[in-house]
Design an enzyme around this catalytic site. Sequence first.
Site, PDB file in Angstrom:
ATOM      1  N   ASP A   4       0.857  -1.188   0.000  1.00 48.31           N
ATOM      2  CA  ASP A   4       0.000   0.000   0.000  1.00 48.31           C
ATOM      3  C   ASP A   4       0.892   1.237   0.000  1.00 48.31           C
ATOM      4  O   ASP A   4       1.768   1.386   0.846  1.00 48.31           O
ATOM      5  CB  ASP A   4      -0.894  -0.019   1.244  1.00 48.31           C
ATOM      6  CG  ASP A   4      -1.893   1.128   1.257  1.00 48.31           C
ATOM      7  OD1 ASP A   4      -3.076   0.894   0.975  1.00 48.31           O
ATOM      8  OD2 ASP A   4      -1.479   2.270   1.531  1.00 48.31           O
ATOM      9  N   ASP A 104      -3.819   2.492  -5.123  1.00 49.72           N
ATOM     10  CA  ASP A 104      -2.523   2.496  -4.426  1.00 49.72           C
ATOM     11  C   ASP A 104      -2.257   1.211  -3.653  1.00 49.72           C
ATOM     12  O   ASP A 104      -1.457   1.183  -2.742  1.00 49.72           O
ATOM     13  CB  ASP A 104      -2.429   3.698  -3.482  1.00 49.72           C
ATOM     14  CG  ASP A 104      -3.137   3.462  -2.160  1.00 49.72           C
ATOM     15  OD1 ASP A 104      -4.164   2.756  -2.152  1.00 49.72           O
ATOM     16  OD2 ASP A 104      -2.639   3.966  -1.143  1.00 49.72           O
ATOM     17  N   GLU A 105      -2.924   0.133  -4.059  1.00 50.45           N
ATOM     18  CA  GLU A 105      -2.893  -1.056  -3.220  1.00 50.45           C
ATOM     19  C   GLU A 105      -2.985  -2.332  -4.050  1.00 50.45           C
ATOM     20  O   GLU A 105      -3.777  -2.412  -4.973  1.00 50.45           O
ATOM     21  CB  GLU A 105      -4.137  -0.934  -2.341  1.00 50.45           C
ATOM     22  CG  GLU A 105      -4.142  -1.725  -1.101  1.00 50.45           C
ATOM     23  CD  GLU A 105      -5.363  -1.324  -0.265  1.00 50.45           C
ATOM     24  OE1 GLU A 105      -5.640  -0.113  -0.094  1.00 50.45           O
ATOM     25  OE2 GLU A 105      -6.050  -2.233   0.184  1.00 50.45           O
TER      26      GLU A 105
END
Length: 362
Positions: A4, A104-105
Site C-alpha cells: 500500500d 494504491d494497493e
Amino acid sequence: MQVDLDYFYAQCEEVRNPTLKDKPVVVCIYSGRGGDSGAVTTANYVARRYGVRSGMSIVKAKRLLKDVNAVFLKADLDYYDEVSRRVMNILRGYADVFEEVSVDEAYLDVTERVKGDYEAAKQLALRIKEEVKRAENLTCSIGIGPNKVIAKIASDYQKPDGLTVVKPEEAAQFIAKMDVDKLPGVGAKTKKVLEEIGVKTIGDLAKQDPQKLVSIFGMKLGNYLYNAANGRDDEPVKERAEPTQFSRIITLRQDAQTVKEVEGYIDEICRDLYSKVSSEGYAFKSVSVTCVSDTLSTYSRSETYEHPLDGYDSLKMASITLLTRLLEEEGIKVRRVGVRVSDLIKKRGQKTLYEYLTSTAE
Ligand code: DCP
Ligand code: CA
Ligand code: CA
C-alpha cells in the site's frame, strides 16, 4: 504480500514538487458549489499531525491548519492514475499472482518464488520498496502474512515506509488485541452490532461461537468474521480483469410497442445499471439499447459520445433516445429490453466525492 502506497495522492504531489515536503499538504476534491465546499481525499503525515483526515470537509481541514503554512491542492486524478499504473507494473513483476485492489494497493502472491520462506519474502519486500523508491521516489508499506487478511492488517501496522512480517503461527496473536474494525470488511455497522454482544477486540471475536455469528450476520459474513478473527482466510490472490462493459436486460410484464409503455422499464434498468457502474468507478462513452421482439428477434441501437457520460440522468436520456429511434424504425412488439454501457473510463477517487456530496455538506 500486501503493498500500500503511503499517503498516496499527497505523496504524488510531493514528488512533483519537493518543496512541499516539510509542509502540511492536503489534497482536495472541490464539489463545484463554490468556495471551499468539498472534501479532503488525503493529506501528508505532517498535516495528519494536526488531525486532518480523508473524507473530512475542506472547511474543517482549513480550520485545523489555520495557524500553519499549509498547502491545499486540487486532486489531479489523471496524474495519480498514471503514477499508479507505473507502480503496478513494477509490483506485477514481483508476483506469482498479482491482484490490483485500488489505485494504491495490491496483493502479491509470492509463495512459489520464495518457496514459502518468510525470510526470503522479507528480502523480496525490501527489494520492492527499493525499486518503487528508485523508480518513482515513492514510499510504500508492505505486510507479509499467510493470507490476504493478515497481509492487509500487517501493511497497515507500521506506516509510512513500513514492513511487517507475520508468520502463520503468529497470526492470531498478532491481531488479537486490535479493535474489530481493523479486520477488513468490518465497518461502522458491523462494529456496532459486535459491540452490542460485547465484542470489542479481534480476540473477543475469535472466542465467539461461530454458530452465533452466523445467526447474527448470515453464513458468509459470520463465517468470515470467525475465521478471520482467528487468523484464517483462504481467499486466493487473483488477477482482476478490467470489465469492458456493463449491461442489464429485463422481460416486460406484457409485450409493448410504444416508448411510453417501455419507459418505466428503462428507468429501472438505468437506475440499477448506473449504480453498478458508478460504484465500480466508471464513466462510459457508449450506450446501447437492445430489444427482443415477441418473435425473439434481437434489435439494437447504439451511440458513442465524444465525452464520457456520467450520471443516471444522462444514461436515461441517451437510452430513451435510442429506444425511440429503434421502435420508430422497426415497429416491433417488445418482449425484453436491455441497456448496455461500454467504452468505460475509470474515474478513480470519484466515489469519495459522491459520498461526500450525498452526506452533509459544510
Ligand atoms: N482516497 C480518497 N478518499 C478517501 C480515502 C482515500 O480519495 N476517503 C484516495 C486518496 C488516497 C488514496 O485514495 O491517497 C489511497 O487511500 P489510502 O486509504 O490508502 O490512504 P493514503 O494512501 O492516502 O494514506 P496511507 O498512508 O494511510 O495509506
Ligand atoms: Ca495508501
Ligand atoms: Ca490504500
